[in-house]
Design a protein around this motif. Structure first.
Motif, PDB file in Angstrom:
ATOM      1  N   ALA A  92      -4.449 -10.239  34.788  1.00  0.00           N
ATOM      2  CA  ALA A  92      -3.540 -10.992  33.914  1.00  0.00           C
ATOM      3  C   ALA A  92      -4.319 -11.681  32.787  1.00  0.00           C
ATOM      4  N   GLN A  93      -5.613 -11.849  32.964  1.00  0.00           N
ATOM      5  CA  GLN A  93      -6.496 -12.450  31.953  1.00  0.00           C
ATOM      6  C   GLN A  93      -6.031 -13.827  31.498  1.00  0.00           C
ATOM      7  N   ILE A  94      -5.467 -14.587  32.418  1.00  0.00           N
ATOM      8  CA  ILE A  94      -4.974 -15.907  32.041  1.00  0.00           C
ATOM      9  C   ILE A  94      -6.086 -16.931  32.215  1.00  0.00           C
ATOM     10  N   LYS A  95      -6.279 -17.718  31.168  1.00  0.00           N
ATOM     11  CA  LYS A  95      -7.454 -18.597  31.166  1.00  0.00           C
ATOM     12  C   LYS A  95      -7.263 -19.849  32.017  1.00  0.00           C
ATOM     13  N   SER A  96      -6.033 -20.398  32.007  1.00  0.00           N
ATOM     14  CA  SER A  96      -5.849 -21.724  32.589  1.00  0.00           C
ATOM     15  C   SER A  96      -5.591 -21.690  34.093  1.00  0.00           C
ATOM     16  N   ILE A  97      -6.177 -20.728  34.800  1.00  0.00           N
ATOM     17  CA  ILE A  97      -5.950 -20.670  36.242  1.00  0.00           C
ATOM     18  C   ILE A  97      -7.227 -21.042  36.986  1.00  0.00           C
ATOM     19  N   ASP A  98      -7.128 -21.077  38.307  1.00  0.00           N
ATOM     20  CA  ASP A  98      -8.274 -21.520  39.102  1.00  0.00           C
ATOM     21  C   ASP A  98      -8.921 -20.388  39.884  1.00  0.00           C
ATOM     22  N   ILE A  99      -8.092 -19.459  40.379  1.00  0.00           N
ATOM     23  CA  ILE A  99      -8.632 -18.359  41.186  1.00  0.00           C
ATOM     24  C   ILE A  99      -8.054 -17.051  40.651  1.00  0.00           C
ATOM     25  N   SER A 100      -8.914 -16.177  40.181  1.00  0.00           N
ATOM     26  CA  SER A 100      -8.410 -14.855  39.787  1.00  0.00           C
ATOM     27  C   SER A 100      -8.787 -13.869  40.876  1.00  0.00           C
ATOM     28  N   VAL A 101      -7.826 -13.065  41.270  1.00  0.00           N
ATOM     29  CA  VAL A 101      -8.019 -12.216  42.446  1.00  0.00           C
ATOM     30  C   VAL A 101      -7.936 -10.734  42.101  1.00  0.00           C
ATOM     31  N   HIS A 309      11.610  -0.421  17.147  1.00  0.00           N
ATOM     32  CA  HIS A 309      12.880   0.296  17.109  1.00  0.00           C
ATOM     33  C   HIS A 309      13.951  -0.457  17.904  1.00  0.00           C
ATOM     34  N   SER A 310      13.626  -0.779  19.141  1.00  0.00           N
ATOM     35  CA  SER A 310      14.613  -1.442  20.008  1.00  0.00           C
ATOM     36  C   SER A 310      14.188  -2.841  20.440  1.00  0.00           C
ATOM     37  N   GLY A 311      12.922  -3.172  20.216  1.00  0.00           N
ATOM     38  CA  GLY A 311      12.403  -4.472  20.643  1.00  0.00           C
ATOM     39  C   GLY A 311      11.391  -4.357  21.768  1.00  0.00           C
ATOM     40  N   ARG A 312      11.392  -3.238  22.480  1.00  0.00           N
ATOM     41  CA  ARG A 312      10.510  -3.103  23.639  1.00  0.00           C
ATOM     42  C   ARG A 312       9.033  -3.109  23.258  1.00  0.00           C
ATOM     43  N   ARG A 313       8.704  -2.290  22.288  1.00  0.00           N
ATOM     44  CA  ARG A 313       7.291  -2.219  21.902  1.00  0.00           C
ATOM     45  C   ARG A 313       6.822  -3.536  21.277  1.00  0.00           C
ATOM     46  N   ALA A 314       7.724  -4.148  20.496  1.00  0.00           N
ATOM     47  CA  ALA A 314       7.365  -5.434  19.882  1.00  0.00           C
ATOM     48  C   ALA A 314       7.094  -6.468  20.970  1.00  0.00           C
ATOM     49  N   GLN A 315       7.950  -6.450  22.001  1.00  0.00           N
ATOM     50  CA  GLN A 315       7.786  -7.405  23.091  1.00  0.00           C
ATOM     51  C   GLN A 315       6.485  -7.160  23.856  1.00  0.00           C
ATOM     52  N   THR A 316       6.163  -5.906  24.058  1.00  0.00           N
ATOM     53  CA  THR A 316       4.929  -5.574  24.776  1.00  0.00           C
ATOM     54  C   THR A 316       3.711  -6.081  23.994  1.00  0.00           C
ATOM     55  N   ALA A 317       3.738  -5.891  22.675  1.00  0.00           N
ATOM     56  CA  ALA A 317       2.626  -6.367  21.842  1.00  0.00           C
ATOM     57  C   ALA A 317       2.547  -7.886  21.870  1.00  0.00           C
ATOM     58  N   LEU A 318       3.713  -8.540  21.833  1.00  0.00           N
ATOM     59  CA  LEU A 318       3.737 -10.008  21.876  1.00  0.00           C
ATOM     60  C   LEU A 318       3.071 -10.514  23.159  1.00  0.00           C
ATOM     61  N   THR A 319       3.430  -9.899  24.281  1.00  0.00           N
ATOM     62  CA  THR A 319       2.842 -10.310  25.558  1.00  0.00           C
ATOM     63  C   THR A 319       1.331 -10.145  25.521  1.00  0.00           C
ATOM     64  N   HIS A 320       0.905  -8.980  25.087  1.00  0.00           N
ATOM     65  CA  HIS A 320      -0.522  -8.673  25.080  1.00  0.00           C
ATOM     66  C   HIS A 320      -1.285  -9.624  24.150  1.00  0.00           C
ATOM     67  N   LEU A 321      -0.757  -9.815  22.963  1.00  0.00           N
ATOM     68  CA  LEU A 321      -1.460 -10.668  21.994  1.00  0.00           C
ATOM     69  C   LEU A 321      -1.433 -12.136  22.416  1.00  0.00           C
ATOM     70  N   SER A 322      -0.367 -12.543  23.079  1.00  0.00           N
ATOM     71  CA  SER A 322      -0.301 -13.930  23.568  1.00  0.00           C
ATOM     72  C   SER A 322      -1.385 -14.165  24.594  1.00  0.00           C
ATOM     73  N   ILE A 323      -1.580 -13.189  25.482  1.00  0.00           N
ATOM     74  CA  ILE A 323      -2.629 -13.313  26.501  1.00  0.00           C
ATOM     75  C   ILE A 323      -3.992 -13.417  25.836  1.00  0.00           C
ATOM     76  N   LEU A 324      -4.145 -12.728  24.721  1.00  0.00           N
ATOM     77  CA  LEU A 324      -5.429 -12.779  24.016  1.00  0.00           C
ATOM     78  C   LEU A 324      -5.588 -14.062  23.200  1.00  0.00           C
TER      79      LEU A 324
END
Ligand SMILES: [Fe+2]
Length: 349
Positions: A92-101, A309-324
């Motif tokens: 998940a590459q989330i920074k603000s966590i304590d244990i990544s498994v 086109h439908s919002g799906r790809r845009a949403q996927t990019a948003l998720t990915h870029l937010s994580i980054l």
């Protein structure tokens, strides 16, 4: 003063959030009172804290099975209030966590062990948790179903492989506790799901499963634009105005286009071929999957609008870029170029 535990074995409380149909689980060793909570929902924070306090649970772990798109987690608030550690998949590459498994990792809980099973497919970072003859499957395996695979880097083939290899290989009597149920069902067993799961029962081929999953045509979760960025921050330090909380419509994109400032950028993340047949004038083509190469440029803008086109790809990019780490993104997540054209807005090709 907490009441004494009368449970002879691991305490499992299965709790439900009516709005998102999410199951939250509180687990505790009755002898040591050490506990964990799986997939806690923000709106149910008071309920969950009340249980934790009344039962005298020393909360060790706040486990998120994945980055949820349909509700905001209370993980951050639970950590603040109990001192528990937040657990997420390393993927998940989330920074603000304590244990990544990772797959096979073990988290001790009193005299019990929570064993982590990597079960991506619904999202790329999904985990399931096995403990004492029970498996908490998040959105990988549901009762008679499974999680969707059409956004957040979902992948039907991966889900099929993981469910077959890592969940269906558990003992038949293993109790299955899912992350959601929309029909009032509460638990199942591995044997039942192998025999009766309409999508995944033994005998259904991988090809057939992929076909089914790729043709579900489900609407995106209503809260996705709000939930994903908030969950990346564990539900805290989340300032609503940094993100668009409601659906950003194609008409709003048009208004933004009309008033576009030099510090704003519109991205079309469809393929080059789709882009060339017609796009929002002045938009830049960054096809889905290539956004990593443009991070430096994207960071320079105050606001970056993404559509497809439908919002799906845009949403996927948003998720990915937010994580980054990007927090300047606005996503048209339930509509796209066909609606832009239908509305008679100018098109460049
Ligand atoms: Fe999910």
């Amino acid at each position: 003063m907490s009441i004494p535990f009368s449970h002879p074995s691991l305490l499992v409380k299965q709790l439900f959030d009516l709005e998102s149909c999410t199951y939250t689980y509180i687990l505790a060793d009755p002898a040591t009172r050490e506990g964990a909570i799986v997939d806690a929902v923000n709106e149910q924070f008071d309920r969950d804290m009340q249980y934790i306090e009344e039962l005298g649970i020393e909360l060790l772990y706040v486990i998120e099975t994945h980055v949820h798109a349909d509700h905001i987690t209370s993980a951050g608030r639970l950590r603040q209030n109990t001192g528990a550690q937040i657990v997420y998949s390393e993927k998940a590459q989330i920074k603000s966590i304590d244990i990544s498994v990772n797959h096979g990792d073990e988290l001790p809980l009193g005299s019990y062990i929570i064993k982590i099973l990597a079960t991506p497919g619904h999202t790329y970072s999904c985990i399931s948790c096995y403990i004492d003859g029970m498996v908490f499957t998040g959105d990988a395996l549901f009762i008679r179903g499974c999680g969707r695979t059409d956004f957040q880097q979902g992948n039907a083939e991966l889900l099929y492989n993981n469910i077959h290899q890592k969940l269906f290989s558990l003992p038949d009597a293993t109790l299955v506790y899912p992350g959601h149920d929309y029909n009032g069902r509460t638990w199942s067993t591995i044997a039942e799901e192998k025999q009766y799961n309409s999508r995944l029962k033994l005998g259904i081929s991988k090809q057939k499963f992929i076909e089914t999953m790729n043709n579900l045509n489900l609407a995106l979760p209503k809260k996705i634009n709000e939930a994903v960025p908030a969950n990346i921050e564990c539900g805290i330090n989340f300032t609503a105005d940094r993100y668009i909380l409601k659906e950003f419509s194609i008409d709003q994109l048009y208004q933004a286009w009309l008033q576009k400032k030099s510090k704003e950028l519109i991205i079309d993340n469809r393929t080059k071929e789709e882009f060339e047949t017609g796009h929002v004038p002045g938009s830049r083509n960054i096809p889905l999957g290539t956004e990593d190469q443009h991070i430096d440029i994207l960071q320079e803008f105050e606001l970056v609008y993404i559509y497809c086109h439908s919002g799906r790809r845009a949403q996927t990019a948003l998720t990915h870029l937010s994580i980054l780490g990007l927090d300047n993104l606005i996503c048209v997540s339930h509509s796209g170029m066909p609606d832009w054209i239908k509305s008679g807005y100018p098109v460049e090709s």
